[in-house]
Enzyme design. Structure first.
Site, PDB file in Angstrom:
ATOM      1  CB  CYS A 130      -0.336   0.316   1.223  1.00  0.00           C
ATOM      2  SG  CYS A 130      -2.069   1.743   1.583  1.00  0.00           S
ATOM      3  CB  CYS A 133      -0.631   2.107   3.723  1.00  0.00           C
ATOM      4  SG  CYS A 133      -1.827   1.499   3.378  1.00  0.00           S
ATOM      5  CG  ASP A 134       2.950   1.187   4.244  1.00  0.00           C
ATOM      6  OD1 ASP A 134       2.476   1.359   5.401  1.00  0.00           O
ATOM      7  OD2 ASP A 134       3.413   0.056   4.067  1.00  0.00           O
TER       8      ASP A 134
END
Ligand code: NAP
Length: 301
Positions: A130, A133-134
């Protein structure tokens, strides 16, 4: 007793709840992870009709808000099975049972893994599924994205705004994803396409330090130094627990056509979890509407 029990809180499931509630039915959405589904990982959605641009998380939070305001109930629980019980069906979770007149399966899909050495061990230590997200953890660093679909292209574009260098590794020399993004990426100085290449191994002790790649045309092996690798090689369904109630195809997708009708009366399938050609946000939303209206008809019969 719920009229419609919806398993899965992604776009298909939440749209089904909106249609169910608006038809005057008592609905519940049961979600095992986080509400929103796959689209929450999209940094920017640009192909939903009527909305020129929106982040995936804003889109899905609006959907959830809309469903809840209409009266849909929600539960955060892992479903373990479904059974027939006299007048209806029962959705089973670890701690509870939800009796329903009809059920909509909207379980979506999960990330496919590459299956290469060190992938599992270094997940969370440089290996990610992701980018939104990261990605921020890799600001100013060199990273790789693996895949050639829309997700990989979007991930590469998102990461190019933060990272020093983004290698986009794809196993063929043509991308599957949207041309418009490929064009934008081609014009970015810090993005490099690594085509006809496959990942042989992820290198790293405590965290990702690089990749060993294989050039499919020449057979040559080569290395790339990166501190992060974002894997976006498609999705696989997660319907095994329903295999005793609905028929699945060979790849594990629920057998259902555009009418969302499964092999089991009163159980419908909506969104990416069913057999279909086009898995898009629009088709997930369309399925949610179709499945909810089919469930209303089933209840009335
Ligand atoms: P996808 O379209 O299935 O693409 C997967 C990519 O990974 C393909 O390029 C495939 O290569 C490659 N791949 C598969 N297995 C591999 C392996 N073992 N090793 C290396 N490469 C591998 O998946 P996706 O990009 O996640 O998209 C899924 C669906 O969501 C699509 O319908 C897409 O259009 C949609 N989507 C929509 C949005 C949006 O903003 N609305 C955003 C993201 C995704 P090949 O091309 O060679 O098969």
């Amino acid at each position: 007793m719920y009229d419609i029990g919806i398993i899965g809180g992604g776009t298909a499931g939440m749209t089904a709840a909106i249609y169910g509630q608006r038809a005057g039915k008592k609905t519940i959405i049961i979600e095992g992870g986080a509400f929103g589904g796959q689209i929450t990982s999209s940094s920017n959605v640009e192909n939903y009709p009527g909305i020129a641009s929106v982040s995936g998380s804003e889109f899905s939070m609006n959907l959830l808000d809309q469903a809840v305001k209409l009266g849909a109930e929600t539960a955060m629980e892992q479903v373990t099975g479904i059974r027939e019980d006299g007048s209806g069906k029962v959705i089973e979770t670890a701690g509870k049972e939800y009796p329903c007149r009809s059920v909509i399966l909207a379980t979506g899909v999960t990330h496919r893994h590459l299956g290469v050495p060190n992938e599992e061990r270094l997940t969370g230590a440089g290996v990610s599924y992701c980018a939104t997200c990261d990605g921020m953890f890799f600001r100013g660093r060199d990273v790789a994205v693996v895949g050639g679909g829309s997700t990989a292209l979007q991930d590469a574009e998102f990461l190019s705004n933060y990272c020093r260098k983004v290698y986009l590794i794809h196993r063929r020399d043509e991308f599957r994803g949207e041309d418009s993004i490929v064009k934008r990426l081609s014009g970015k100085e810090n993005v490099e396409f690594v085509l006809s290449a496959t990942v042989k191994e992820i290198i790293g002790d405590q965290s990702v330090e690089g990749l060993t790649l294989n050039n499919k045309k020449t057979g040559e092996e080569f290395k790339l130094d990166v501190s992060g690798v974002f894997i976006a090689v498609g999705q696989i369904p997660k319907n095994e627990i329903f295999a005793d109630v609905v028929k699945l195809d060979g790849d594990g997708f629920i057998l259902a056509a555009e009418d969302c009708v499964t092999s089991h009366p009163g159980i419908f399938a909506a969104g990416d979890c069913r057999t279909k050609e086009v898995r898009q946000l629009t088709t997930a939303a369309a399925d949610g509407a179709v499945a909810a209206l089919a469930a209303c008809k089933f209840i009335a019969e």
